[in-house]
Design a protein around this motif. Sequence first.
Motif, PDB file in Angstrom:
ATOM      1  N   PRO A   1       0.798  -1.233   0.000  1.00 22.79           N
ATOM      2  CA  PRO A   1       0.000   0.000   0.000  1.00 22.79           C
ATOM      3  C   PRO A   1       0.833   1.287   0.000  1.00 22.79           C
ATOM      4  O   PRO A   1       0.343   2.339  -0.361  1.00 22.79           O
ATOM      5  CB  PRO A   1      -0.811  -0.084   1.290  1.00 22.79           C
ATOM      6  N   ALA A   2       2.095   1.183   0.392  1.00 21.88           N
ATOM      7  CA  ALA A   2       2.940   2.372   0.460  1.00 21.88           C
ATOM      8  C   ALA A   2       3.629   2.670  -0.864  1.00 21.88           C
ATOM      9  O   ALA A   2       4.301   3.701  -0.985  1.00 21.88           O
ATOM     10  CB  ALA A   2       3.988   2.200   1.556  1.00 21.88           C
ATOM     11  N   ALA A   3       3.483   1.808  -1.853  1.00 27.43           N
ATOM     12  CA  ALA A   3       4.117   2.038  -3.154  1.00 27.43           C
ATOM     13  C   ALA A   3       3.570   3.325  -3.772  1.00 27.43           C
ATOM     14  O   ALA A   3       2.367   3.548  -3.800  1.00 27.43           O
ATOM     15  CB  ALA A   3       3.871   0.853  -4.083  1.00 27.43           C
ATOM     16  N   SER A   4       4.459   4.160  -4.241  1.00 24.12           N
ATOM     17  CA  SER A   4       4.023   5.460  -4.760  1.00 24.12           C
ATOM     18  C   SER A   4       3.670   5.413  -6.244  1.00 24.12           C
ATOM     19  O   SER A   4       2.808   6.167  -6.699  1.00 24.12           O
ATOM     20  CB  SER A   4       5.105   6.509  -4.521  1.00 24.12           C
ATOM     21  N   ASP A   5       4.300   4.540  -7.003  1.00 21.85           N
ATOM     22  CA  ASP A   5       4.060   4.500  -8.445  1.00 21.85           C
ATOM     23  C   ASP A   5       2.613   4.145  -8.797  1.00 21.85           C
ATOM     24  O   ASP A   5       2.017   4.816  -9.650  1.00 21.85           O
ATOM     25  CB  ASP A   5       5.040   3.538  -9.121  1.00 21.85           C
ATOM     26  N   PRO A   6       1.997   3.118  -8.184  1.00 23.30           N
ATOM     27  CA  PRO A   6       0.591   2.838  -8.525  1.00 23.30           C
ATOM     28  C   PRO A   6      -0.356   3.994  -8.192  1.00 23.30           C
ATOM     29  O   PRO A   6      -1.300   4.259  -8.935  1.00 23.30           O
ATOM     30  CB  PRO A   6       0.253   1.607  -7.693  1.00 23.30           C
ATOM     31  N   TRP A   7      -0.100   4.686  -7.105  1.00 28.03           N
ATOM     32  CA  TRP A   7      -0.946   5.831  -6.747  1.00 28.03           C
ATOM     33  C   TRP A   7      -0.786   6.951  -7.767  1.00 28.03           C
ATOM     34  O   TRP A   7      -1.764   7.608  -8.139  1.00 28.03           O
ATOM     35  CB  TRP A   7      -0.628   6.340  -5.350  1.00 28.03           C
ATOM     36  N   LEU A   8       0.441   7.156  -8.236  1.00 31.55           N
ATOM     37  CA  LEU A   8       0.695   8.169  -9.261  1.00 31.55           C
ATOM     38  C   LEU A   8      -0.011   7.792 -10.570  1.00 31.55           C
ATOM     39  O   LEU A   8      -0.632   8.646 -11.214  1.00 31.55           O
ATOM     40  CB  LEU A   8       2.199   8.333  -9.487  1.00 31.55           C
ATOM     41  N   GLN A   9       0.058   6.518 -10.938  1.00 25.72           N
ATOM     42  CA  GLN A   9      -0.628   6.057 -12.144  1.00 25.72           C
ATOM     43  C   GLN A   9      -2.139   6.229 -12.006  1.00 25.72           C
ATOM     44  O   GLN A   9      -2.811   6.631 -12.958  1.00 25.72           O
ATOM     45  CB  GLN A   9      -0.296   4.595 -12.414  1.00 25.72           C
ATOM     46  N   ALA A  10      -2.669   5.932 -10.832  1.00 25.11           N
ATOM     47  CA  ALA A  10      -4.115   6.088 -10.592  1.00 25.11           C
ATOM     48  C   ALA A  10      -4.510   7.556 -10.691  1.00 25.11           C
ATOM     49  O   ALA A  10      -5.535   7.895 -11.289  1.00 25.11           O
ATOM     50  CB  ALA A  10      -4.484   5.523  -9.230  1.00 25.11           C
ATOM     51  N   ARG A  11      -3.708   8.432 -10.122  1.00 23.32           N
ATOM     52  CA  ARG A  11      -3.995   9.871 -10.166  1.00 23.32           C
ATOM     53  C   ARG A  11      -3.965  10.370 -11.608  1.00 23.32           C
ATOM     54  O   ARG A  11      -4.834  11.134 -12.028  1.00 23.32           O
ATOM     55  CB  ARG A  11      -2.965  10.628  -9.313  1.00 23.32           C
ATOM     56  N   ASN A  12      -2.983   9.912 -12.396  1.00 24.92           N
ATOM     57  CA  ASN A  12      -2.879  10.331 -13.796  1.00 24.92           C
ATOM     58  C   ASN A  12      -4.036   9.773 -14.626  1.00 24.92           C
ATOM     59  O   ASN A  12      -4.554  10.454 -15.511  1.00 24.92           O
ATOM     60  CB  ASN A  12      -1.547   9.888 -14.393  1.00 24.92           C
ATOM     61  N   ALA A  13      -4.430   8.534 -14.361  1.00 26.93           N
ATOM     62  CA  ALA A  13      -5.519   7.913 -15.109  1.00 26.93           C
ATOM     63  C   ALA A  13      -6.851   8.592 -14.811  1.00 26.93           C
ATOM     64  O   ALA A  13      -7.715   8.682 -15.683  1.00 26.93           O
ATOM     65  CB  ALA A  13      -5.604   6.424 -14.783  1.00 26.93           C
ATOM     66  N   LEU A  14      -7.020   9.063 -13.606  1.00 28.86           N
ATOM     67  CA  LEU A  14      -8.275   9.706 -13.212  1.00 28.86           C
ATOM     68  C   LEU A  14      -8.537  10.949 -14.051  1.00 28.86           C
ATOM     69  O   LEU A  14      -9.648  11.156 -14.525  1.00 28.86           O
ATOM     70  CB  LEU A  14      -8.250  10.045 -11.723  1.00 28.86           C
ATOM     71  N   GLY A  15      -7.524  11.758 -14.273  1.00 29.46           N
ATOM     72  CA  GLY A  15      -7.593  12.909 -15.176  1.00 29.46           C
ATOM     73  C   GLY A  15      -8.855  13.725 -15.067  1.00 29.46           C
ATOM     74  O   GLY A  15      -9.176  14.277 -14.006  1.00 29.46           O
ATOM     75  N   GLU A  16      -9.611  13.803 -16.158  1.00 30.46           N
ATOM     76  CA  GLU A  16     -10.828  14.609 -16.236  1.00 30.46           C
ATOM     77  C   GLU A  16     -11.956  14.064 -15.361  1.00 30.46           C
ATOM     78  O   GLU A  16     -12.880  14.787 -15.023  1.00 30.46           O
ATOM     79  CB  GLU A  16     -11.306  14.675 -17.690  1.00 30.46           C
ATOM     80  N   SER A  17     -11.898  12.795 -15.006  1.00 23.11           N
ATOM     81  CA  SER A  17     -12.944  12.189 -14.179  1.00 23.11           C
ATOM     82  C   SER A  17     -12.895  12.669 -12.728  1.00 23.11           C
ATOM     83  O   SER A  17     -13.786  12.366 -11.945  1.00 23.11           O
ATOM     84  CB  SER A  17     -12.833  10.663 -14.206  1.00 23.11           C
ATOM     85  N   ARG A  18     -11.873  13.398 -12.395  1.00 23.36           N
ATOM     86  CA  ARG A  18     -11.712  13.904 -11.020  1.00 23.36           C
ATOM     87  C   ARG A  18     -12.922  14.737 -10.590  1.00 23.36           C
ATOM     88  O   ARG A  18     -13.387  14.632  -9.462  1.00 23.36           O
ATOM     89  CB  ARG A  18     -10.432  14.722 -10.943  1.00 23.36           C
ATOM     90  N   LYS A  19     -13.467  15.520 -11.507  1.00 20.50           N
ATOM     91  CA  LYS A  19     -14.603  16.387 -11.169  1.00 20.50           C
ATOM     92  C   LYS A  19     -15.893  15.595 -10.984  1.00 20.50           C
ATOM     93  O   LYS A  19     -16.686  15.878 -10.098  1.00 20.50           O
ATOM     94  CB  LYS A  19     -14.796  17.440 -12.249  1.00 20.50           C
TER      95      LYS A  19
ATOM     96  N   ALA B   1     -11.569  10.449  -6.376  1.00 25.06           N
ATOM     97  CA  ALA B   1     -10.396  11.319  -6.324  1.00 25.06           C
ATOM     98  C   ALA B   1      -9.889  11.460  -4.888  1.00 25.06           C
ATOM     99  O   ALA B   1      -8.680  11.425  -4.641  1.00 25.06           O
ATOM    100  CB  ALA B   1     -10.735  12.691  -6.894  1.00 25.06           C
ATOM    101  N   ALA B   2     -10.804  11.566  -3.933  1.00 19.68           N
ATOM    102  CA  ALA B   2     -10.404  11.688  -2.529  1.00 19.68           C
ATOM    103  C   ALA B   2      -9.715  10.414  -2.043  1.00 19.68           C
ATOM    104  O   ALA B   2      -8.719  10.482  -1.309  1.00 19.68           O
ATOM    105  CB  ALA B   2     -11.618  11.985  -1.662  1.00 19.68           C
ATOM    106  N   ALA B   3     -10.222   9.256  -2.457  1.00 13.31           N
ATOM    107  CA  ALA B   3      -9.604   7.988  -2.048  1.00 13.31           C
ATOM    108  C   ALA B   3      -8.201   7.856  -2.627  1.00 13.31           C
ATOM    109  O   ALA B   3      -7.280   7.397  -1.940  1.00 13.31           O
ATOM    110  CB  ALA B   3     -10.465   6.814  -2.488  1.00 13.31           C
ATOM    111  N   ILE B   4      -8.024   8.263  -3.878  1.00 12.69           N
ATOM    112  CA  ILE B   4      -6.707   8.186  -4.508  1.00 12.69           C
ATOM    113  C   ILE B   4      -5.755   9.195  -3.882  1.00 12.69           C
ATOM    114  O   ILE B   4      -4.597   8.879  -3.590  1.00 12.69           O
ATOM    115  CB  ILE B   4      -6.822   8.384  -6.033  1.00 12.69           C
ATOM    116  N   ASP B   5      -6.234  10.422  -3.646  1.00 16.18           N
ATOM    117  CA  ASP B   5      -5.380  11.442  -3.027  1.00 16.18           C
ATOM    118  C   ASP B   5      -4.965  11.067  -1.614  1.00 16.18           C
ATOM    119  O   ASP B   5      -3.850  11.339  -1.192  1.00 16.18           O
ATOM    120  CB  ASP B   5      -6.090  12.798  -3.024  1.00 16.18           C
ATOM    121  N   ALA B   6      -5.872  10.410  -0.879  1.00 18.32           N
ATOM    122  CA  ALA B   6      -5.566   9.996   0.496  1.00 18.32           C
ATOM    123  C   ALA B   6      -4.801   8.674   0.540  1.00 18.32           C
ATOM    124  O   ALA B   6      -4.393   8.235   1.609  1.00 18.32           O
ATOM    125  CB  ALA B   6      -6.863   9.859   1.292  1.00 18.32           C
TER     126      ALA B   6
END
Length: 152
Positions: free
Chosen positions: A24-42, A48-53
């Motif tokens: 769970p502490a791996a940073s790369d998958p979280w970064l990939q998830a954040r990038n994939a979310l993109g426009e869907s963040r809104k 988005a909150a789950a990925i950011d947290a």
Amino acid sequence: MFDTQFNLLSHHLAALLEVLRVDPAASDPWLQARNALGESRKSEPDLAAAIDAKDVDALSSILEAWTSGKRHLPEQDREVLRRAVKAFRKSLKVTRLDAESSIGANPMTSGRESSIVGMVPPPRYPRDVWDELVRQGRMSGGKHGIYELPPE
């Protein structure tokens, strides 16, 4: 590389979740998830909150709700699925027209009706898109790579 035009966000996040369950502490998958979310963040603020947290449990529950049908898939996924069905319908129509207008038909007849009901889907969409459409009941088949539209 995640392509928002042809890939499903839900399936991409599910693959990343498998990695995150191990570490769970791996940073790369979280970064990939954040990038994939993109426009869907809104349109998906809780995702988005789950990925950011970096909350594995919250991400897991959202994915579970998508899989079970308790929650609509993200708008991005619904759009990809809509475009995939449209591409399949067009390809099937062209394939049927090609079969009906073959040169070997008798020129004295009005032609023949095609008996083609299924085909290999357009390759620009990955298999998980087609499998998701089968899961939703919007297509049938999938055996040997042949898919069909359900009877109307």
